[in-house]
Scaffold this active site. Sequence first.
Site, PDB file in Angstrom:
ATOM      1  N   GLU A  77       1.024  -2.479  -1.749  1.00  0.00           N
ATOM      2  CA  GLU A  77       0.797  -3.101  -3.067  1.00  0.00           C
ATOM      3  C   GLU A  77       1.770  -4.241  -3.249  1.00  0.00           C
ATOM      4  O   GLU A  77       2.972  -4.058  -3.115  1.00  0.00           O
ATOM      5  CB  GLU A  77       1.062  -2.100  -4.207  1.00  0.00           C
ATOM      6  N   GLU A  83       2.590   6.269  -6.773  1.00  0.00           N
ATOM      7  CA  GLU A  83       3.948   5.973  -7.277  1.00  0.00           C
ATOM      8  C   GLU A  83       4.685   7.117  -7.952  1.00  0.00           C
ATOM      9  O   GLU A  83       5.769   6.906  -8.495  1.00  0.00           O
ATOM     10  CB  GLU A  83       3.932   4.737  -8.201  1.00  0.00           C
TER      11      GLU A  83
END
Length: 895
Positions: A555, A459
């Site tokens: 995710e 991320e």
Amino acid sequence: MGCGFGIILLFVVHFVDAQTRQSLNGDWLLKDESGEYLDLNAKVPGGIYTDLMNNGVLDNIYAGFNDVEYKWVARSNWSYYTTFEVREALTDYYTINLVLEGVDTFSTILINDVEVGTTQNMFVKYIFNITEQIKVGDNTIEVKFLSPISAADDLAAKHEQNYVVPPECVPDSYKGECHVNYLRKIPASFSWDWGPAFPSVGIWKDIYLQGYYCTLIEYVVAEVLDTGDNWTLSIDTYFSPPADIVGFLGFELETANEPIIVRNWTILTVPNEYGEVVNTTEIVVPKTSVETWWPNGYGKQPLYTLGVSFDSVFDYSYKEIKIGFRKIELIQDELEMGRSFYFQVNDVPVFAMGVNSIPFDILPENSYNQERLNHFMSSVATYTEMNMIRVWGGGVYESDLFYQLADEYGLMIWQDFVFASSMYPADDDFLSNVKSEVNHQVKRIQSHPSLALWGGNNENEGNLASNYFNTADNFEVYKADYIKLYIDTVRDEMRRITKNANFVDSSPSNGIETDSEGYVSLDPGSLIYGDVHFYTNNRDSFDTSIYPIPRFSSEYGFQSLPSVSSWLTVTDNLTDLSINSDFMKHRQHHPDGNDPLKNLIEFQLELPSEDNEYYDEALIYYTQIIQAMSIKIETEHYRRHMGRVDNDGRGYTMGALFWQLNDVWVAPSWSSIDYTGKWKMLHYFVPGFFSQELVTGHANSDNQLEVYHILNKEYGVGEKWINLTIYAWDSFTPVNSTQFVGEFEPVTSTLIATLDIDQYLSDSGCGSVEEARFNCFIHFVAGLGTITLTPSNYFFPSKFKEANLVTSNLEILAVDNFDAEGLRFLIALRADAPCLFVWLDAGDTKGHFLENGFIQHSLVTTVIFVADEPTTVESLQATLTVTHVKDPKYFPTKV
Ligand SMILES: *[C@@H]1O[C@H](CO)[C@@H](O)[C@H](O)[C@H]1NC(C)=O
Ligand SMILES: *[C@@H]1O[C@H](CO)[C@@H](O)[C@H](O)[C@H]1NC(C)=O
Ligand SMILES: *[C@@H]1O[C@H](CO)[C@@H](O)[C@H](O)[C@H]1NC(C)=O
Ligand SMILES: *[C@@H]1O[C@H](CO)[C@@H](O)[C@H](O)[C@H]1NC(C)=O
Ligand SMILES: *[C@@H]1O[C@H](CO)[C@@H](O)[C@H](O)[C@H]1NC(C)=O
Ligand SMILES: *[C@@H]1O[C@H](CO)[C@@H](O)[C@H](O)[C@H]1NC(C)=O
Ligand SMILES: *[C@@H]1O[C@H](CO)[C@@H](O)[C@H](O)[C@H]1NC(C)=O
Ligand SMILES: *[C@@H]1O[C@H](CO)[C@@H](O)[C@H](O)[C@H]1NC(C)=O
């Protein structure tokens, strides 16, 4: 006499080929710098929290509020020490090294009170030449640790003279520590939204002395290349210095027939420009002489032993690894809009069905506990058809055992490098520290057939692009650092060592499109490139229109509460189980608190009244229903977009990795399995929503039911039937049924029918057009001939809280043991009316049911319980309970 003479001596004499390794594992002592603690018993490998618990200095750290009570531990400077005896034989060697396979993290190492080295990265293997310091007889060793909190503060203070590397700290709700991004240590050890701060110190892996004359085999990196009729096994053998020697380098590969043996003279002298002495040998392996390795659900996982030996006049060394013959490609072909993003294994496109893992324990020394790992890996691969685990970058490079199990179970590994959810420094010291780590970890792991993909970080591209950490004012600086770290250091070092490894810069990213956008794209979450992460906790999670339609969802998740029996391992006060208790608030680290748990339930389900005596238990159970159903609905949404694309180029979805498999303590979290090993309802749902063949339906925006048939891989030839059976909430007798037929291609999702929900149900006999959706639900199943191929699936046309559910008694009719070992039990259940999300709970009897959280639409049903350890009918009965959504104890009839 030096190593260079080996060539002359080769045929004359063998010096030694005995064990050259002396373990220093075992009983050590422990003290702190202030002198408060002295000569405590310690175990190596291990860690400070375990040792302090064993000494009675700390209680169970996983219980109560102990995470904050014990914050002082990580602020102290601890020191581990012991004495060891060195026999004369060891001192004969030209080189005697002290090897630390893992040391956490900042330490100074003294042998006989002389400093021999320092460490600063828990993911690096340290080797110190202690030939000069060691002596025959008694020796001392001391490993002096610096508090990781002090270390992080010092590094941050130093760096901040130039600029801040955010975040300055984790959110307050984490009750964590600051600046872990300056350390090469498990990021989550300073706390995460699902875990406590336990910043350990310790020698967490093996420590030993290693003596040799000239060289030893240090690493074997074997990669399998597909070269047509043959596999080419390309083996890089790395040698310890000075390696100025001649010897026989031998390879022995086990195959289905005769082993393949190659043994040749090799002259080891010149290190490459990176200071490594490495031999590359290619061995051609005919495809006919080995079986191919496949992911779980696609075939077998044959593994073959490769033994590598080096035999010189001075030293003999041998290393053995297990390899598998397979090709894994990450396909990113250009499409009309965007690019594809999927794994292709042995030329077969594979929809990645899997899960993200976090460390298997918050204490590094427990993260490779064999029993624990086995439990989790078999829970993933034996009971479900999952084929991938993403080892997430906020955790740890897992143990050798973990990757071995992944090889054996056919779980492809998406391995993040350990960087997550923050900016990182990129000064020379940091980069060279990271480079050593990448070097070691890639060489250690790369040969595993399960290793499918390396990812640069979790991320961080997205955080930079979205200005999540307020980096915009200084964007170019942070971007330059980003590229230096993940591209120039991590990626380049990995590529130097590997031949055909797959790599993405970040997750989520736009895959190779990211590179052409200069490594930080404007929108790393693009739906038509690469992967995405998606979370929501304030919208109706049963509404499929809220979910993105990406190429790959790596995710996504929803929180739930652990089971009652899991909670009771960390508190013995039942009041703590109330959602509003201080304890429950303490354990919830998400800044949004516990409200979303309740809000998500209330979109769909009616909760019992708060003064109901079973309210806390019900809430726990209902959070697990909502989590399981939401992940199921979201996953099936992704799977429905396999093999098709919409007008905006969205679709061709080829992966769904939900968040998250496991826990590091008992707390509200996104896990499918509690820290105690107990499965949540979500885990029981996995075999259903990740079945290779499935019928699934959802309501589109026109209030129509779209029914899809999903087929991942070739299975069964011919016309398949798909049954829709309609049940009313108040009866076990089906109201009506409809059958569809079709032939289906693998790797496709096919729309079977579009039905006006109200009209269809009304026509089928569920009442008026206005009322029908509240009276009935639909059951799906598909098969071929007389064989049923798919698990039962359901469509619920209205919210449960609006449906005409009936309160039903559900009783355990009988429990029987039907094996000689006392491990398998048959449980019969009888219901008055259809029951939703029937939940069997064996309390603290460890084991699992073969089915749980199911819809009971027959009078009697049976379920098998498999205990982990032998037990009896009586003791199982004593802990066994059953409940369901309309359990009369939650909704007593009003008098
Ligand atoms: C730990 O060591 C550091 C560095 O020497 C020092 O600054 C710090 O005060 C020490 N902490 C304690 C609790 O002794
Ligand atoms: C594969 O191996 C066979 C012998 O096992 C050999 O005849 C053939 O040339 C090899 N093919 C390639 C592409 O190396
Ligand atoms: C280790 O140190 C000893 C003693 O100084 C030296 O002879 C030996 O060459 C060193 N080994 C390596 C690999 O540098
Ligand atoms: C290496 O060993 C193999 C098998 O032992 C042999 O066929 C080959 O000729 C050798 N190669 C060299 C370069 O010595
Ligand atoms: C690597 O080792 C093989 C023997 O396995 C040998 O034939 C070859 O010459 C070596 N390569 C180099 C560059 O030393
Ligand atoms: C249980 O916890 C509550 C607060 O959650 C507290 O008021 C009560 O005293 C505790 N009971 C026991 C037996 O510790
Ligand atoms: C499927 O539907 C057909 C036709 O109604 C019926 O004969 C068959 O028993 C059904 N099978 C299942 C498993 O529901
Ligand atoms: C079953 O559904 C069909 C239409 O799909 C309808 O014609 C028939 O009347 C229904 N049967 C009952 C018992 O309602």
